[in-house]
Design a protein around this motif. Structure first.
Motif, short mmCIF file in Angstrom:
data_model
loop_
_atom_site.label_atom_id
_atom_site.label_comp_id
_atom_site.label_asym_id
_atom_site.label_seq_id
_atom_site.Cartn_x
_atom_site.Cartn_y
_atom_site.Cartn_z
N GLU A 67 4.61 10.59 -6.54
CA GLU A 67 5.44 10.96 -7.70
C GLU A 67 4.59 11.58 -8.80
O GLU A 67 4.93 12.61 -9.38
N GLU A 68 3.47 10.91 -9.07
CA GLU A 68 2.56 11.38 -10.13
C GLU A 68 2.04 12.77 -9.82
O GLU A 68 2.07 13.67 -10.66
N GLN A 69 1.62 12.95 -8.57
CA GLN A 69 1.05 14.23 -8.16
C GLN A 69 2.11 15.34 -8.22
O GLN A 69 1.81 16.47 -8.61
N SER A 70 3.35 14.98 -7.87
CA SER A 70 4.43 15.97 -7.93
C SER A 70 4.68 16.42 -9.37
O SER A 70 4.94 17.60 -9.63
N ARG A 71 4.58 15.44 -10.31
CA ARG A 71 4.75 15.80 -11.73
C ARG A 71 3.66 16.77 -12.17
O ARG A 71 3.92 17.78 -12.82
N ALA A 130 3.95 1.50 -1.13
CA ALA A 130 4.56 1.62 -2.46
C ALA A 130 3.60 2.30 -3.44
O ALA A 130 3.99 3.19 -4.21
N GLU A 131 2.30 1.92 -3.37
CA GLU A 131 1.28 2.55 -4.23
C GLU A 131 1.17 4.05 -3.94
O GLU A 131 1.11 4.87 -4.84
N THR A 132 1.19 4.35 -2.63
CA THR A 132 1.08 5.76 -2.21
C THR A 132 2.26 6.56 -2.74
O THR A 132 2.09 7.69 -3.22
N GLU A 133 3.45 5.96 -2.67
CA GLU A 133 4.65 6.67 -3.16
C GLU A 133 4.54 6.95 -4.66
O GLU A 133 4.94 8.01 -5.14
N GLN A 134 3.94 5.99 -5.37
CA GLN A 134 3.73 6.17 -6.81
C GLN A 134 2.79 7.36 -7.07
O GLN A 134 3.04 8.20 -7.92
N GLN A 135 1.71 7.38 -6.25
CA GLN A 135 0.75 8.49 -6.34
C GLN A 135 1.44 9.83 -6.11
O GLN A 135 1.18 10.81 -6.79
N LYS A 154 0.85 -1.21 0.00
CA LYS A 154 0.00 0.00 0.00
C LYS A 154 0.88 1.26 0.00
O LYS A 154 0.61 2.24 -0.73
#
Lengths: 138, 234
Positions: free
Chosen positions: B104-108, B97-102, B95
């Protein structure tokens, strides 16, 4: 925006007061832009013209023409005009076609009191300048 | 080229003789249209900017929320490990790891919005500079046109009325002569007053010892003599 006539209402009375009781006559000049001629008693040969555009109100006095300038001292005259420009209160030298002019520029919505001040200064300055620079003229 | 530079070229060129047609009416109209267009572009860019800035703030808040969520999940995983619940801890790690992905995406997304805000601000700045420049250009063109037209009207009018513009020296001489005449008249009036006016008469009387100071002195002497006579009489 006010017309030039409305803008200068009362100018004659103010000028008379400023110029020691001299008689003043205001006369519109027909043409494509608003122009009013101001003739000051005792200085009839040096009328002042007030003209208005969107950007400014100009008071102009025509001094002499290119033909009257003595060729051999022309550069000296032009330099004198440049040198004098910053020192003369409210008025600057300029040229329109072949006419050398002394003019004062005011904001388009200048008050009549300010126009009176400028016209009086312009008339005094023009007379003074003619006297000082006449030796450059034929 | 600067606005004044262009005007100088026009005035130096053949247009100078033409006077009032010194200003290209078409060019002025084009500038005026460009001013209107640039003003519209500024309005549009400003409303767009408001929208993008709102989204930028939203995405900043979202990043904060995701970070807090990641921290909370890490605390939970730690607690599970502490209680020996290895499998549960691993589930939480997935979970996280998923949040970290989110994140990254949000930072972009956030960086994208920030870039757009910068671009829109630059666009507005350059459009505003363009409006100012064109407005100055139109004002200078209009003013030049107006001065030349006014001079034309004045020349025409003086030509039509039969009077001619005197040359400068003649004008100066006339004005000076008039001033001298006035000064002479005033001096003459003063000397006339001296010769024939009341003052002249008073001067003559005084010279003859009549009136004014002469009379007063005589009366004082009479008074003193009278007192002397009185004093001697007592």
């Amino acid at each position: 925006m006010k017309s030039l006539q409305e803008q200068i209402a009362g100018l004659d009375v103010m000028l008379t007061a400023r110029l020691g009781g001299a008689s003043i006559s205001l006369q519109p000049i027909p043409g494509s832009v608003p122009v009013i001629q101001v003739v000051i008693g005792g200085r009839e040969e040096l009328p002042i013209f007030i003209t208005a555009s969107e950007a400014q109100t100009l008071c102009i006095c025509y001094l002499w023409t290119e033909a009257e300038v003595r060729g051999e001292t022309r550069t000296e005259l032009l330099e004198a005009l440049l040198d004098l420009n910053p020192s003369i209160p409210l008025s600057s030298f300029g040229r329109v076609n072949e006419h050398y002019v002394l003019f004062g520029a005011l904001a388009a919505d200048a008050r009549v009191e300010d126009i009176a001040h400028d016209v009086a200064a312009l008339s005094d300055n023009a007379l003074d300048a003619l006297d000082a620079l006449a030796h450059y003229l034929n | 080229m600067s606005v004044i530079g262009k005007m100088l070229t026009l005035l130096r060129g053949s247009a100078r003789e033409l006077g009032e047609s010194v200003v290209d009416a078409n060019a002025t109209r084009i500038y005026e249209q460009e001013i209107i267009d640039a003003r519209n572009a500024i309005l549009k860019a400003k409303s767009e900017l408001t929208g993008v800035m709102a989204k930028e703030m939203q995405s900043a808040r979202e990043i904060e929320r995701i970070r807090a969520e990641a921290l909370r999940l890490e605390d939970l995983a730690l607690e599970a490990l502490g209680k020996g619940k290895e499998a549960l801890a691993e589930e939480v790690a997935v979970k996280i790891a998923e949040t970290e992905q989110q994140l990254e995406e949000q930072s972009r997304v956030h960086a994208d919005y920030a870039l757009q805000v910068g671009k829109l601000k630059d666009l507005i700045k350059s459009a505003e500079a363009k409006v100012r420049e064109h407005e100055r250009e139109v004002a200078i063109a209009r003013t030049t046109e107006s001065v030349y037209k006014a001079t034309r009207s004045i020349s025409d009018n003086i030509g039509a009325s039969g009077s001619k513009l005197l040359n400068a020296r003649e004008s100066l001489d006339r004005i000076k002569r008039r001033h001298e005449e006035l000064a002479d008249r005033m001096a003459a009036a003063e000397s006339l007053d001296k010769e024939t006016g009341t003052r002249a008469l008073e001067i003559k009387l005084a010279e003859a010892g009549i009136g004014g100071d002469a009379e007063r002195a005589r009366r004082v002497m009479e008074r003193i003599r009278a007192r002397k006579t009185d004093a001697e009489g007592q």
